[in-house]
Design an enzyme around this catalytic site. Structure first.
Site, mmCIF file in Angstrom:
data_model
loop_
_atom_site.group_PDB
_atom_site.id
_atom_site.type_symbol
_atom_site.label_atom_id
_atom_site.label_comp_id
_atom_site.label_asym_id
_atom_site.label_seq_id
_atom_site.Cartn_x
_atom_site.Cartn_y
_atom_site.Cartn_z
ATOM 1 C CE1 TYR A 143 38.358 43.892 41.485
ATOM 2 C CE2 TYR A 143 37.200 43.996 39.381
ATOM 3 C CZ TYR A 143 37.192 43.776 40.744
ATOM 4 O OH TYR A 143 36.019 43.431 41.370
ATOM 5 C CE LYS A 199 37.551 40.318 41.811
ATOM 6 N NZ LYS A 199 37.254 39.634 43.094
#
Length: 251
Positions: free
Chosen positions: A141, A145
C-alpha cells in the site's frame, strides 16, 4: 451530449469516492463512475476493474460517446493490504500495485488524451499520508501511494503546459468501510489514530471530497499543479513524540 461539465470518478460505490461524487454533483458536474459494483448515485455508472486495460478502454469510450468530453478525473479506487513486508506475497503485492497505481495510470492515459486535445482538464489522484510517510505492515500500500504521488508530479510536469493540471490529495485515516475492515483484523483501534493526529480525529469522507472539489475547480485552484495536498489533520507535519503530542492538547 451538451455543455455539461463532466467528472469521472473511480471507486465511487463507497466511502471517499461516493461522497466525492455527491459533492461534485452538487457543484453541477455530471458524474460518471467505474467500480466493481454498480453505483446508484451517479448519472453514468459502469461496472469494471480499473486495473483491467480492456475495462478502462471500454469505459472511456462509453463516456466519450455519451458526453464528448471530460473535465475532471478523480482516481479514487484503492485497496489495502496489511501484513509484514517479509510475509507479503508477490500476488498480494501485484494486486495492490495493479489497483492503486496501474489503474490510475490507465485512467490518466485514457481520459488525459481528450483533455490534452482540448487543452483543459483537472486530474486528482487520491494518495494517502502513507504516500508521504512509511507506515509499518503496509509495504504494498505504501509503495503504491508513494508511486501515485510520483505519477502525479510527472504528469503535472508533462501536461501542465498543455492545459491539464494534475494533483494529489493525501488523506489521513478516514472513517470508511476500508477502516472498518482493517480494524476488524485487529490491526489498530480508533485511539491509535486519534492519538497520532494533531486535530485528534479521523478524517471524514466529506473532508476529502471538499479538497477534491477545490482542486477540480479551475477558478479556485487554476495555478495549482503537481501538489500533494495533505488532508490529514496535521499528521504528516507533526514530528512530536507521543507524550508531547498528547500533552499539548491539554494545555
Amino acid at each position: 451530449m451538451g455543455d455539461e461539465r463532466v467528472a469521472v470518478i473511480t471507486g465511487a460505490a463507497h466511502g471517499i469516492g461516493r461522497r466525492t461524487a455527491e459533492v461534485l454533483a452538487e457543484e453541477g458536474y455530471v458524474v460518471a463512475a467505474i467500480d466493481l459494483t454498480a453505483v446508484d448515485t451517479v448519472a453514468f455508472p459502469f461496472v469494471g476493474d480499473v486495473s483491467d486495460e480492456r475495462d478502462v478502454t471500454r469505459f472511456a469510450a462509453a463516456v466519450e460517446a455519451r458526453y464528448g468530453r471530460v473535465d475532471v478525473l478523480v482516481n479514487n479506487a484503492g485497496i489495502a493490504s496489511i501484513a509484514p513486508a517479509e510475509a507479503t506475497t508477490a500476488t498480494q503485492w501485484r494486486r495492490v500495485l495493479d489497483v492503486n497505481l496501474t489503474g490510475p495510470f490507465l485512467l490518466c492515459q485514457a481520459f488525459g488524451r481528450g483533455m490534452l486535445a482540448g487543452r483543459a482538464g483537472s486530474i486528482v489522484n487520491i494518495a494517502s499520508v502513507a504516500g508521504l510517510l512509511g507506515v509499518a505492515d503496509r509495504v504494498a500500500y505504501n509503495a503504491s501511494k508513494h508511486g501515485l504521488i510520483g505519477l502525479t508530479r510527472t504528469l503535472a510536469a508533462e501536461w501542465g503546459g498543455r492545459g491539464v493540471r494534475v494533483n494529489a490529495v493525501c488523506p489521513g485515516w478516514v472513517k470508511t468501510e476500508m477502516d472498518v475492515e482493517s480494524q476488524s483484523s485487529g490491526a489498530y483501534v480508533d485511539g491509535d489514530i486519534t492519538d497520532q493526529v494533531p486535530m485528534a480525529r479521523f478524517a471524514q469522507p466529506d473532508d476529502i471530497a471538499r479538497a477534491v472539489a477545490f482542486l477540480a475547480d479551475p477558478t479556485k485552484s487554476g495555478f495549482i499543479n503537481g501538489t500533494a495536498l495533505s488532508v490529514d489533520g496535521g499528521w504528516a507535519a507533526d514530528g512530536s513524540w507521543q507524550s508531547l503530542r498528547l500533552e499539548t492538547r491539554h494545555r
